[in-house]
Design a protein around this motif. Sequence first.
Motif, PDB file in Angstrom:
ATOM      1  N   TYR A   1     -11.511   4.855   2.569  1.00  0.00           N
ATOM      2  CA  TYR A   1     -10.555   3.834   2.129  1.00  0.00           C
ATOM      3  C   TYR A   1     -11.254   2.670   1.423  1.00  0.00           C
ATOM      4  O   TYR A   1     -11.007   2.392   0.256  1.00  0.00           O
ATOM      5  CB  TYR A   1      -9.775   3.298   3.341  1.00  0.00           C
TER       6      TYR A   1
ATOM      7  N   HIS B   1       1.568   4.054  -3.128  1.00  0.00           N
ATOM      8  CA  HIS B   1       1.284   5.487  -3.020  1.00  0.00           C
ATOM      9  C   HIS B   1       2.321   6.318  -3.774  1.00  0.00           C
ATOM     10  O   HIS B   1       2.062   7.478  -4.095  1.00  0.00           O
ATOM     11  CB  HIS B   1       1.306   5.927  -1.554  1.00  0.00           C
TER      12      HIS B   1
ATOM     13  N   HIS C   1       0.829  -1.211   0.000  1.00  0.00           N
ATOM     14  CA  HIS C   1       0.000   0.000   0.000  1.00  0.00           C
ATOM     15  C   HIS C   1       0.867   1.266   0.000  1.00  0.00           C
ATOM     16  O   HIS C   1       0.693   2.148  -0.842  1.00  0.00           O
ATOM     17  CB  HIS C   1      -0.919  -0.028   1.223  1.00  0.00           C
TER      18      HIS C   1
END
Length: 862
Positions: free
Chosen positions: A385, A305, A301
Amino acid sequence: MDGQISPLAPTPTLLADYQPYPFDLSRTQLRFALAPTATRVIARLHLTPHGQIADLVLDGEGLKLQRIEIDGVAVTGYHLTDTVLTIPAERLPRAAFVLETEVEIAPASNTALEGLYMSNGMYCTQCEAEGFRKITFYPDRPDVMSRFDVRIEGREPVLLSNGNPVASGKDDDGRGWAEWSDPWPKPAYLFALVAGDLRHISDSFTTSEGRDVALNIYVRPGDEGRCGFAMEALIRSMEWDERVWGRAYDLDIFNIVAVDDFNMGAMENKGLNIFNSKLVLASPETATDLDYERIEAVIGHEYFHNWTGNRITCRDWFQLCLKEGLTVYRDQTFTADVRKGAVKRIDDVMTLRARQFREDQGPLSHAVRPDSYIEINNFYTATIYEKGAEIIGMLRSVIGEEAWAKGTALYFDRHDGQACTIEDWLAVFAEVSNRDLSQFKRWYTDAGTPEVSVRETWEDGRFTLTFTQSTAPTPNQPDKPARVIPIRVALFDPSAKMLGTEQVLEMDQPEQSFCFDGLAERPHPSILRGFSAPVMLRLDPTVDHRAFLFAHDTDPFNRWEAGRDLALAALAALSNGAPLAAASDYLSALGDFLADPLPAPAFRALCLQLPSDDEIAKLLCTQGDLPDPDAIEGARNTLSAAIASRHETALVALYDAAEIAGTYSPDAEPTGKRALRRAILAHLTHIDKGVRAQQAFANAQNMTDQIGALGLLIAHGIGAQASAAFYEQWKGERLVMDKWFSVELAYAPKDQAVARAEELAGHPLFDWKNPNQFRALLGGLAANHAAFHRADGAGYRFYGDWLLTLDPKNPQTAARMSTAFQTWSQFDDRRRAQAQMVFAKLLGTPSLSRDLGEMVERLAKG
Ligand code: TRP
Ligand code: ZN
């Protein structure tokens, strides 16, 4: 004072008020002279006014201003408040100038863990969302992007910041220094600094573009042996992002640092990711399979980004889902690809329902792109999210693979280096697919979980599915027009042969019918396969295909869902006082499922896991029943015991067959077997007097088996010895102690849990200022549904008092933990009154933080 509510009610920030920043900030030079109680920060901001004449407004909180100069000349006539420094336009040059400020800050007394703070003697930063303003005066907003050069001076052997290392050395007095330069313009929330006596492990990666990248993971001395898995996960993430998304890394170095005191999971600072140590450190003895899986997912994750968040960032914080929804979608598909296959989707839907549906159907419901907030830290939610990720998946199925590929490529091409909006994101897909996505956009702007009901008709070889959609009102959004809902459907004939191929039916009206012609027999429909949209599906009550689908569906999600629905129906009936006969459909369908030799252990494990008390309570509410936490717990235990006695032979055979010999591996296959054994053990413990659970605990060779067995023993009131042994074995391991605190409370018998929580809160190893420990203790109690929701309010009071204790030190974590209360209003009057007393006490506290204040005000509305 920091984070404290002002005497005036805090004013919300509105999406509609967005204004571009009137200055360009091409370069930012920072110099840090580190000291625990008096760190000096010198900032040089290279500013150019954009045409129109404007005041220079900089954010700054808790800073001791020492000096302020423009082009080397002291500034006079500026205006300073608790939160803002303003230099009037008439004091500013009309062309490019350099503003230099010097401030003093005290990282050692920063307990909020936002800005520059200390953890175990090490300096670290957390700037998202608005922490940079606690480091220096700055336009602390994501649409101001700048190139950063950083110099750090300090006695610590390791001095890190973003970008590439430029130079480092030592002064005569033994003080070290290091200079870093980040060539990629970035907003201040991605700034990071770390300094400490750290150890590291290293590896390297050569990108598809031929760049050699040095990879390092920094940890406290003694933890070096537990970072290997995180490093492997990083390399897998880099490979996957190149292979699947065509995105390569863009600096010469990528550093990860593990920190013990951290408000959330991890942070994607450019080239210098900072992680909660529980999401880096792993060994078979101290970390569970789930920990391993999460480490890989979060490493992925944060790494992902770098493109979705950093190279392309958000224009303002209302666009948070632009980076978070997309990056969660990326990490979910990464885990599915490299680890879990189809069962990953089932895990993700379970999480979505447990967290996001719960949020969306309660007082905290908000849009994926909200249009107003008081404290932005309160909007790092499951909705932004997880529902944000669901929208990406729906977009992909609505526009199709070809447009998806073109659209993502165009997005990176067109918006690299920019701060963007959801409109920018949707525009590329509208363009490449030639579709109007304005109705689809409601998924971003409208809160609430749509309910989709299905009716079936069968006539002259024509099978018709009629869907209706409706969404209940949410706070400040009474009307919910119809949305685009992609519904994946397949039909089976009675011999379980699929008729034709799977289709995506696109619903865009309040009510819509879809016909299937030329069928010889009435088919069994499989609807919303793969959970193709985040909706609540209400199946036609006049026909029941669930046992058929639980036996035959080729879509793993829908097969699991069919079994789940049967279990939920049984649990709801039992909770309402029905006799065990109410579970007979489920029990016999489960018997057929267990007799099927084909399903893999991981899938079997999911099918054997019963829904949580929270989920049963929610179902009862939507049926119009009043949920009783004690009855629900009783129903779950009754059903579990019935599963064990009815299917003992099959379960024991599966349990024995899934035993693994040899050394531990966190790979998917052994993980699936351990999950299956644990799921079966949960049932068998009701009928074997805990013999197998005792054995599993005694023979455990890894943390997964050990803590799994411990939880069961505690739940059955026979865990005292095991718990003491566990404590003796692990009292020196901080991350394992978090697990112990949590398991002690999550599984404690409901009438003992609050007393045990009080006891543990006074335990010498419990440090409530550490967010992981606070979360372990309070989260453990909240996970114990019947204990937390005790009718006499003892659970609520204990919890509320601890929120009040933490709030002045760490408002962000206190506010986040308050979400345990979001289902309070669904219970009986007695419980509701108890919760309201807790809210009244919190709201009556004059020093309550803006963070917790906003949450409790919203919660209290029920
Ligand atoms: N951007 C981070 C992520 O999702 C999360 C984050 C936001 C965060 N604010 C934070 C992490 C504060 C730690 C502390 O990856
Ligand atoms: Zn993120």
